[in-house]
Enzyme design. Sequence first.
Site, mmCIF file in Angstrom:
data_model
loop_
_atom_site.group_PDB
_atom_site.id
_atom_site.type_symbol
_atom_site.label_atom_id
_atom_site.label_comp_id
_atom_site.label_asym_id
_atom_site.label_seq_id
_atom_site.Cartn_x
_atom_site.Cartn_y
_atom_site.Cartn_z
ATOM 1 C CE1 TYR A 47 -4.441 1.219 0.731
ATOM 2 C CE2 TYR A 47 -3.134 3.029 1.593
ATOM 3 C CZ TYR A 47 -4.343 2.526 1.156
ATOM 4 O OH TYR A 47 -5.454 3.336 1.138
ATOM 5 C CE1 TYR A 106 -5.755 6.038 -1.227
ATOM 6 C CE2 TYR A 106 -7.677 7.390 -1.716
ATOM 7 C CZ TYR A 106 -6.884 6.728 -0.808
ATOM 8 O OH TYR A 106 -7.207 6.756 0.526
#
Length: 389
Positions: free
Chosen positions: A298, A342
């Site tokens: 991430y 995102y």
Amino acid sequence: MSVRARDSLGGRAAVVGIGATEFSKDSGRSELRLAAEAVRAALDDAGLTPADVDGLVTFTMDTSPEITVAQACGMGELSFFSRVHYGGGAACATVQQAALAVAAGVAEVVVCYRAFNERSGRRFGSGVTRREPTAEGVALGWSLPYGLLTPASWVAMAAQRYLYTHGSTPEEAFGPVAVTARRHAATNPAAYFHGRPITLAEHAASRWIAEPLRLLDCCQETDGGQALVVTSVERARDLPKPPAVIAAAAQGAGRAQEQMTSFYRDDLTGLPEMGVVARQLWRTSGLGPADIDVGILYDHFSPFVLMQLEEFGFCAPGEAAAFVTADRLPLNTHGGQLGEAYLHGMNGIAEAVRQLRGTSPNQVPSAAHALVTAGTGVPTSGLVLTADG
């Protein structure tokens, strides 16, 4: 104390379908429509229909309720529906929840989804403008009055300490992460930054957002949706695409955990919550860092990629920048959230599935084991996915 033993979930469920909308800065349609498009695409990919689905999982932050998505997609009765908290920390936990439901016989086919207009609608990067009083929000009250209003400013505190402790600079430490992500995005047709790699010099020249974070250390703001289909390994083997077996799934919260502002811990240079996840993933999967073929970590902000590599044991504290520079592990081969989109980490899970199928635009030869992580700086989650057989 965190779980010390291997759990029994590993190997009992698999991801069998992935689907997404296009990734854009202005989708021109509702978040519910984005969710429905992604869910239908994932079911098509899995060779299943809405009538096969009896479970749905999403994020507490998602604006499209499970029952509304079920209705929009033409699903029937649901026997399982669930939501996971803590923003991007929920990504891999949605798959964990789905796998738990399948393993327990509560549901047979569970779809995990996340959809938002995060660029044309509510922009998380704009920070806190209004918040209802909650016990969870008390921690923010120690930071907001002093100007720490955005996720970038919260992460900057830990990033600055990391640089000081390890005697590095933003260019040396964070630049390789951003350059790696954009290199992969450049060859991924689905990525927003397709065809647009960057150099270390361009990273160093980008403007400050919250020192020591520059613009190119910060993830995108994206409109889009992503969905994943989970079912049993046995059923997966009868479906058209190779399954990505869930070898391990874990959640983790660390001591003195707060949401993005855990500033009162003894050490700000690591991510203890990810350490909890790492230990359980390695225990349950029986694998370790040397077994991982591709890492999907991430990357809402580049410094936390370095800390994750260190928490998982790929390298010692302070050595992650050199590890990334040496390209010792194929990292965020879709371009990550810095380069592709995102989507609160859900698109990273999809990339891990593509790698195990052999269909990634930046394919790692013979990839058999993929590590995926969810949001950092918050209570979080992770997965180890493996090729079947």
